[in-house]
Scaffold this motif. Structure first.
Motif, PDB file in Angstrom:
ATOM      1  N   MET A   1       3.895   1.849 -12.978  1.00 41.42           N
ATOM      2  CA  MET A   1       3.382   1.426 -11.688  1.00 41.42           C
ATOM      3  C   MET A   1       2.713   0.085 -11.760  1.00 41.42           C
ATOM      4  O   MET A   1       2.223  -0.382 -10.778  1.00 41.42           O
TER       5      MET A   1
ATOM      6  N   ALA B   1       3.935   9.450  -6.639  1.00 39.45           N
ATOM      7  CA  ALA B   1       4.568   8.150  -6.406  1.00 39.45           C
ATOM      8  C   ALA B   1       6.041   8.178  -6.828  1.00 39.45           C
ATOM      9  O   ALA B   1       6.893   7.607  -6.159  1.00 39.45           O
TER      10      ALA B   1
ATOM     11  N   THR C   1      -4.694   0.251  -6.177  1.00 37.18           N
ATOM     12  CA  THR C   1      -3.323  -0.062  -5.773  1.00 37.18           C
ATOM     13  C   THR C   1      -2.386   1.149  -5.811  1.00 37.18           C
ATOM     14  O   THR C   1      -1.641   1.377  -4.850  1.00 37.18           O
ATOM     15  N   PRO C   2      -2.380   1.965  -6.881  1.00 36.37           N
ATOM     16  CA  PRO C   2      -1.445   3.100  -6.885  1.00 36.37           C
ATOM     17  C   PRO C   2      -1.653   4.054  -5.704  1.00 36.37           C
ATOM     18  O   PRO C   2      -0.683   4.537  -5.127  1.00 36.37           O
TER      19      PRO C   2
ATOM     20  N   ARG D   1      -0.359   2.343  -2.457  1.00 37.67           N
ATOM     21  CA  ARG D   1       1.111   2.333  -2.440  1.00 37.67           C
ATOM     22  C   ARG D   1       1.647   3.716  -2.114  1.00 37.67           C
ATOM     23  O   ARG D   1       2.589   3.865  -1.337  1.00 37.67           O
TER      24      ARG D   1
ATOM     25  N   GLN E   1       1.232   4.287   1.575  1.00 38.51           N
ATOM     26  CA  GLN E   1       2.199   3.509   2.346  1.00 38.51           C
ATOM     27  C   GLN E   1       3.573   4.169   2.326  1.00 38.51           C
ATOM     28  O   GLN E   1       4.254   4.258   3.334  1.00 38.51           O
ATOM     29  N   GLU E   2       3.965   4.649   1.152  1.00 40.01           N
ATOM     30  CA  GLU E   2       5.308   5.208   0.989  1.00 40.01           C
ATOM     31  C   GLU E   2       5.412   6.649   1.483  1.00 40.01           C
ATOM     32  O   GLU E   2       6.511   7.178   1.596  1.00 40.01           O
TER      33      GLU E   2
ATOM     34  N   HIS F   1      -3.585  -5.830   2.974  1.00 39.32           N
ATOM     35  CA  HIS F   1      -2.662  -4.701   2.796  1.00 39.32           C
ATOM     36  C   HIS F   1      -1.218  -5.198   2.698  1.00 39.32           C
ATOM     37  O   HIS F   1      -0.477  -4.799   1.807  1.00 39.32           O
TER      38      HIS F   1
ATOM     39  N   MET G   1      -0.309  -6.756  -0.584  1.00 39.27           N
ATOM     40  CA  MET G   1      -0.127  -5.796  -1.673  1.00 39.27           C
ATOM     41  C   MET G   1       1.279  -5.199  -1.635  1.00 39.27           C
ATOM     42  O   MET G   1       1.913  -5.026  -2.668  1.00 39.27           O
ATOM     43  N   PHE G   2       1.778  -4.893  -0.452  1.00 36.52           N
ATOM     44  CA  PHE G   2       3.064  -4.214  -0.352  1.00 36.52           C
ATOM     45  C   PHE G   2       4.256  -5.157  -0.365  1.00 36.52           C
ATOM     46  O   PHE G   2       5.243  -4.908  -1.021  1.00 36.52           O
TER      47      PHE G   2
ATOM     48  N   GLN H   1       4.857  -7.488  -3.815  1.00 30.77           N
ATOM     49  CA  GLN H   1       4.944  -6.858  -5.128  1.00 30.77           C
ATOM     50  C   GLN H   1       6.277  -7.119  -5.826  1.00 30.77           C
ATOM     51  O   GLN H   1       6.326  -7.208  -7.050  1.00 30.77           O
TER      52      GLN H   1
END
Length: 198
Positions: A1, A29, A106-107, A110, A113-114, A160, A163-164, A167
């Motif tokens: 990750m 994740a 961050t993990p 993420r 978000q996902e 935000h 970050m997404f 990457q």
């Protein structure tokens, strides 16, 4: 990750509860929250399900504990921000600190978000919404016009988005983070000067 996940693991290694959180977040994740079972978490940890149950009875308990631990700095920032004057320096510091919070978690962000649909159905979705509203409230001067209020909020969401959406773009992660922070800071400065705040 990525480097942040590895760094988080190293800081948190020795603590069984935190090891469970780290492994669960990795699995969530990798294969999604819904497709991850407590048995798989236990197997990855090389412990029995009974040992896992000692700490957490459900996947949601694990996710809530991860969320609470990694987003506590947001609550701390909100409390700090409430006690500060509505100055440009304060708002720039809020943006800087929030950038650090995102980098440290961050993990989790993420994953959220996902897995927006799942997160929305769980307690963490409502809790996160509350944290974002608290952050909004310390950023926005209610006397600012609507355009400047949007700029303040956009500064937070720029962090935000950076970050997404950056990457997978080539380049040094820290350099990208600094560039995103600069754009967010520019929005705060523009909003502050536009609203004529002191």
């Amino acid at each position: 990750m990525g480097g942040t996940m590895d760094g988080t693991k190293q800081r948190r290694r020795g603590n069984t509860r935190q090891r469970i959180q780290d492994v669960a977040l990795e699995l969530f994740a990798e294969q999604g929250y819904e497709k991850t079972s407590l048995r798989e978490i236990a197997e990855r940890l090389e412990v029995t399900k009974a040992a896992l149950y000692y700490h957490f009875k459900t996947k949601e308990e694990i996710l809530v504990s991860i969320f609470d631990d990694l987003t506590q700095p947001i609550l701390d920032l909100i409390e700090w921000g409430k006690a500060q004057p509505h100055t440009l320096e304060t708002k720039q510091e809020i943006v800087r600190r929030y950038s650090d919070i995102l980098a440290d978690a961050t993990p989790l962000f993420r994953f959220m978000q996902e897995n927006q649909g799942t997160v929305r159905e769980l307690r963490v979705g409502e809790d996160f919404k509350g944290r974002m509203q608290g952050l909004r409230d310390i950023m926005i001067d209610p006397k600012a016009d609507l355009i400047d209020q949007v700029r303040y909020v956009s500064a937070i969401f720029t962090l935000h988005a950076g970050m997404f959406f950056l990457q997978d773009i080539d380049g040094d992660q820290e350099a990208k983070r600094k560039a995103v922070l600069q754009v967010a800071s520019d929005l705060v400065t523009q909003a502050h000067h536009g609203s004529g705040e002191a």
